[in-house]
Motif scaffolding. Sequence first.
Motif, PDB file in Angstrom:
ATOM      1  N   GLU A 131       0.839  -1.193   0.000  1.00 47.49           N
ATOM      2  CA  GLU A 131       0.000   0.000   0.000  1.00 47.49           C
ATOM      3  C   GLU A 131       0.881   1.252   0.000  1.00 47.49           C
ATOM      4  OE1 GLU A 131      -2.257   0.415   3.537  1.00 47.49           O
ATOM      5  OE2 GLU A 131      -3.275   2.236   2.885  1.00 47.49           O
ATOM      6  N   VAL A 132       0.599   2.134  -0.945  1.00 49.93           N
ATOM      7  CA  VAL A 132       1.338   3.389  -1.023  1.00 49.93           C
ATOM      8  C   VAL A 132       0.930   4.293   0.133  1.00 49.93           C
ATOM      9  CG1 VAL A 132       1.682   5.495  -2.365  1.00 49.93           C
ATOM     10  CG2 VAL A 132       1.573   3.276  -3.524  1.00 49.93           C
ATOM     11  N   GLN A 133       1.927   4.807   0.856  1.00 48.99           N
ATOM     12  CA  GLN A 133       1.660   5.776   1.918  1.00 48.99           C
ATOM     13  C   GLN A 133       2.588   6.959   1.753  1.00 48.99           C
ATOM     14  OE1 GLN A 133       1.731   3.956   5.815  1.00 48.99           O
ATOM     15  NE2 GLN A 133      -0.288   3.067   5.530  1.00 48.99           N
ATOM     16  N   CYS A 193       8.064  14.812   3.424  1.00 43.62           N
ATOM     17  CA  CYS A 193       7.112  13.747   3.104  1.00 43.62           C
ATOM     18  C   CYS A 193       7.852  12.417   3.110  1.00 43.62           C
ATOM     19  CB  CYS A 193       6.485  13.986   1.742  1.00 43.62           C
ATOM     20  SG  CYS A 193       5.530  12.586   1.097  1.00 43.62           S
ATOM     21  N   VAL A 194       7.440  11.528   3.990  1.00 41.18           N
ATOM     22  CA  VAL A 194       8.035  10.195   4.046  1.00 41.18           C
ATOM     23  C   VAL A 194       7.152   9.240   3.260  1.00 41.18           C
ATOM     24  CG1 VAL A 194       8.750   8.310   5.536  1.00 41.18           C
ATOM     25  CG2 VAL A 194       9.096  10.673   6.266  1.00 41.18           C
ATOM     26  N   ALA A 195       7.766   8.537   2.328  1.00 35.96           N
ATOM     27  CA  ALA A 195       7.038   7.626   1.451  1.00 35.96           C
ATOM     28  C   ALA A 195       7.311   6.172   1.830  1.00 35.96           C
ATOM     29  CB  ALA A 195       7.444   7.861   0.006  1.00 35.96           C
ATOM     30  N   SER A 196       6.312   5.329   1.621  1.00 35.44           N
ATOM     31  CA  SER A 196       6.480   3.897   1.855  1.00 35.44           C
ATOM     32  C   SER A 196       5.508   3.131   0.981  1.00 35.44           C
ATOM     33  CB  SER A 196       6.253   3.552   3.336  1.00 35.44           C
ATOM     34  OG  SER A 196       4.945   3.876   3.730  1.00 35.44           O
ATOM     35  N   GLY A 197       5.771   1.837   0.834  1.00 37.94           N
ATOM     36  CA  GLY A 197       4.864   0.985   0.077  1.00 37.94           C
ATOM     37  C   GLY A 197       5.171   0.894  -1.405  1.00 37.94           C
ATOM     38  N   PHE A 198       6.233   1.542  -1.857  1.00 38.52           N
ATOM     39  CA  PHE A 198       6.636   1.445  -3.254  1.00 38.52           C
ATOM     40  C   PHE A 198       8.133   1.777  -3.352  1.00 38.52           C
ATOM     41  CE2 PHE A 198       6.956   6.003  -4.403  1.00 38.52           C
ATOM     42  CZ  PHE A 198       6.287   6.589  -3.329  1.00 38.52           C
ATOM     43  N   TYR A 220       0.254  18.906  -0.452  1.00 39.24           N
ATOM     44  CA  TYR A 220       0.258  17.445  -0.535  1.00 39.24           C
ATOM     45  C   TYR A 220       1.491  16.950  -1.278  1.00 39.24           C
ATOM     46  CZ  TYR A 220      -4.780  17.957   0.378  1.00 39.24           C
ATOM     47  OH  TYR A 220      -6.002  18.280   0.910  1.00 39.24           O
ATOM     48  N   CYS A 221       2.080  15.913  -0.736  1.00 41.07           N
ATOM     49  CA  CYS A 221       3.093  15.142  -1.439  1.00 41.07           C
ATOM     50  C   CYS A 221       2.339  14.199  -2.379  1.00 41.07           C
ATOM     51  CB  CYS A 221       3.875  14.372  -0.375  1.00 41.07           C
ATOM     52  SG  CYS A 221       4.979  13.104  -0.943  1.00 41.07           S
ATOM     53  N   ARG A 225      -2.767  10.673  -8.663  1.00 42.44           N
ATOM     54  CA  ARG A 225      -3.252   9.322  -8.379  1.00 42.44           C
ATOM     55  C   ARG A 225      -2.959   8.916  -6.939  1.00 42.44           C
ATOM     56  NH1 ARG A 225      -1.550   3.852 -11.729  1.00 42.44           N
ATOM     57  NH2 ARG A 225      -2.966   2.429 -10.646  1.00 42.44           N
ATOM     58  N   GLN A 226      -1.835   9.345  -6.395  1.00 40.73           N
ATOM     59  CA  GLN A 226      -1.477   9.043  -5.017  1.00 40.73           C
ATOM     60  C   GLN A 226      -1.081  10.345  -4.319  1.00 40.73           C
ATOM     61  OE1 GLN A 226      -1.787   6.031  -3.830  1.00 40.73           O
ATOM     62  NE2 GLN A 226      -1.783   4.728  -5.664  1.00 40.73           N
ATOM     63  N   ARG A 227      -1.651  10.609  -3.174  1.00 42.02           N
ATOM     64  CA  ARG A 227      -1.221  11.746  -2.387  1.00 42.02           C
ATOM     65  C   ARG A 227      -1.482  11.475  -0.922  1.00 42.02           C
ATOM     66  NH1 ARG A 227      -5.549  16.761  -2.900  1.00 42.02           N
ATOM     67  NH2 ARG A 227      -7.347  15.541  -3.540  1.00 42.02           N
TER      68      ARG A 227
END
Length: 122
Positions: free
Chosen positions: A1-3, A22-27, A95-96, A110-112
């Motif tokens: 899951e993209v977060q 912005c910390v990203a995870s899931g990809f 938003y990131c 698509r993802q934010r």
Amino acid sequence: EVQLMESGGGLAQPGGSMRLSCVASGFTFTRYPMSWVRQAPGKALEWVSTIGASRNTASYAESVKGRFIISRDDANNTLFLQLDSLKTEDTAMYYCARDVKKRGTVVTARQRGQGTQVTVSL
């Protein structure tokens, strides 16, 4: 899951500065260009900036060019936005985002993340 989890917003005076993270995870973060978009109350989503997956390309909306700097730390899956010379019109939820499309003035992401509020006021 993209977060995507943003932080760093708050209240600043005109002319002030702020740094968003912005910390990203899931990809696989390193494979994707990443963007910042913003939305002011009652207004449409606005593209702010994009940085390429290789970090050697960055683009900015005319409204923020010369004042904002986008960067990324691939080792820590983190995206940044340095906001300088803030103006009251920069007030918005920031938003990131990943997979941002622009068609004329229409912006979709698509993802934010959930966003972080930036308020610029005296």
